[in-house]
Design a protein around this motif. Sequence first.
Motif, short mmCIF file in Angstrom:
data_model
loop_
_atom_site.label_atom_id
_atom_site.label_comp_id
_atom_site.label_asym_id
_atom_site.label_seq_id
_atom_site.Cartn_x
_atom_site.Cartn_y
_atom_site.Cartn_z
N VAL A 8 0.84 -1.20 0.00
CA VAL A 8 0.00 0.00 0.00
C VAL A 8 0.87 1.25 0.00
CG1 VAL A 8 -1.71 1.30 1.33
CG2 VAL A 8 -1.91 -1.16 1.14
N GLU A 9 1.91 1.24 0.79
CA GLU A 9 2.82 2.39 0.81
C GLU A 9 3.45 2.60 -0.56
OE1 GLU A 9 5.22 1.04 4.02
OE2 GLU A 9 4.11 2.20 5.51
N ASN A 10 3.81 1.52 -1.22
CA ASN A 10 4.36 1.62 -2.58
C ASN A 10 3.33 2.20 -3.55
OD1 ASN A 10 6.85 0.57 -1.86
ND2 ASN A 10 6.22 -1.53 -2.27
N MET A 11 2.08 1.74 -3.43
CA MET A 11 1.03 2.27 -4.31
C MET A 11 0.77 3.74 -4.02
SD MET A 11 -1.27 -0.46 -5.92
CE MET A 11 -2.59 0.64 -6.06
N ILE A 12 0.78 4.14 -2.75
CA ILE A 12 0.57 5.54 -2.39
C ILE A 12 1.66 6.40 -3.03
CG2 ILE A 12 0.66 7.18 -0.47
CD1 ILE A 12 -0.86 5.08 1.20
N ASN A 13 2.90 5.95 -2.96
CA ASN A 13 4.01 6.70 -3.60
C ASN A 13 3.80 6.82 -5.10
OD1 ASN A 13 5.29 7.11 -1.17
ND2 ASN A 13 6.63 5.34 -1.38
N GLU A 14 3.41 5.71 -5.75
CA GLU A 14 3.19 5.74 -7.20
C GLU A 14 2.04 6.68 -7.56
OE1 GLU A 14 2.73 1.76 -8.69
OE2 GLU A 14 4.58 1.10 -7.73
N ALA A 22 -2.93 0.87 11.33
CA ALA A 22 -2.05 -0.09 10.66
C ALA A 22 -2.86 -1.24 10.04
CB ALA A 22 -1.00 -0.62 11.64
N ILE A 23 -3.99 -0.92 9.43
CA ILE A 23 -4.83 -1.98 8.87
C ILE A 23 -4.09 -2.80 7.81
CG2 ILE A 23 -5.85 -0.43 7.17
CD1 ILE A 23 -8.43 -2.04 7.45
N TYR A 24 -3.32 -2.14 6.97
CA TYR A 24 -2.65 -2.88 5.90
C TYR A 24 -1.49 -3.71 6.44
CZ TYR A 24 -5.34 -0.05 2.69
OH TYR A 24 -6.35 0.54 2.00
N GLN A 25 -0.83 -3.26 7.47
CA GLN A 25 0.29 -4.03 8.01
C GLN A 25 -0.20 -5.34 8.62
OE1 GLN A 25 0.00 -0.77 8.43
NE2 GLN A 25 1.87 0.07 7.58
N ARG A 26 -1.41 -5.35 9.15
CA ARG A 26 -1.92 -6.56 9.78
C ARG A 26 -2.64 -7.47 8.81
NH1 ARG A 26 -5.45 -4.45 14.02
NH2 ARG A 26 -4.59 -2.40 13.93
N THR A 27 -3.08 -6.97 7.69
CA THR A 27 -3.90 -7.78 6.80
C THR A 27 -3.20 -8.16 5.50
OG1 THR A 27 -4.88 -5.79 5.88
CG2 THR A 27 -6.06 -6.86 7.68
N THR A 28 -1.96 -7.78 5.32
CA THR A 28 -1.26 -8.15 4.10
C THR A 28 0.03 -8.86 4.44
OG1 THR A 28 -0.04 -6.07 4.01
CG2 THR A 28 -2.13 -6.16 2.83
N MET A 73 -6.63 4.57 0.37
CA MET A 73 -5.45 3.76 0.73
C MET A 73 -4.85 4.19 2.06
SD MET A 73 -3.45 3.04 -2.82
CE MET A 73 -3.89 4.44 -3.82
N ARG A 74 -4.81 5.48 2.32
CA ARG A 74 -4.23 5.97 3.58
C ARG A 74 -5.06 5.57 4.79
NH1 ARG A 74 -3.32 11.21 0.64
NH2 ARG A 74 -1.18 11.07 -0.09
N LYS A 75 -6.39 5.65 4.65
CA LYS A 75 -7.28 5.37 5.78
C LYS A 75 -7.62 3.89 5.90
CE LYS A 75 -9.59 9.78 6.24
NZ LYS A 75 -10.88 10.46 6.27
N GLY A 76 -7.58 3.17 4.81
CA GLY A 76 -7.95 1.76 4.84
C GLY A 76 -9.44 1.55 4.80
#
Length: 158
Positions: A5-11, A70-76, A54-57
């Motif tokens: 998600v962080e990579n997608m946010i940067n892109e 940290a929704i994405y860190q726990r679910t991916t 993406m930022r909020k989940g």
Amino acid sequence: MKTWVENMINEYNVGKKALEDYREKLNLDIPSDAEEHKVVSEMISDMQYALEWMRKGRRPGNRRGIDRRAIYQRTTLMNMDIFPEINLEQPRRSLEDDEKLLIVEVLMDLSVRERQCYLLHMVQGKSYAQIAAEIGISRRTVQQYVERAKKKVQNFAA
């Protein structure tokens, strides 16, 4: 280590910035550029919406919803390289003569019914009910034969 998600946010940020730069170069006095300005502005708006999601989940603008940190860190999965390669095609190995003799010896130690039920269940993967219907005995009897055969094989191996 960055999540996907962080990579997608940067892109998305890079793409949004490029669109904003392009929009600034358009001349609104020219009718085709004015139409282009409108389309590019809508694209920027869509990208901003996706970035917020993406930022909020969760969906932007929702007051209700799961607002977990940290929704994405726990679910991916952080890094797919941590998993071993799954090779479903295992190389075939030939049995040595002494191994073949051991298998025959173990199977000969079983009664005819135990051997029949054990091989149908363990080798051919049939259920107790399928075996019972095939050889004309009750399912519980098949289960008892298989359990006894498993114990004998286990004791023989020990």
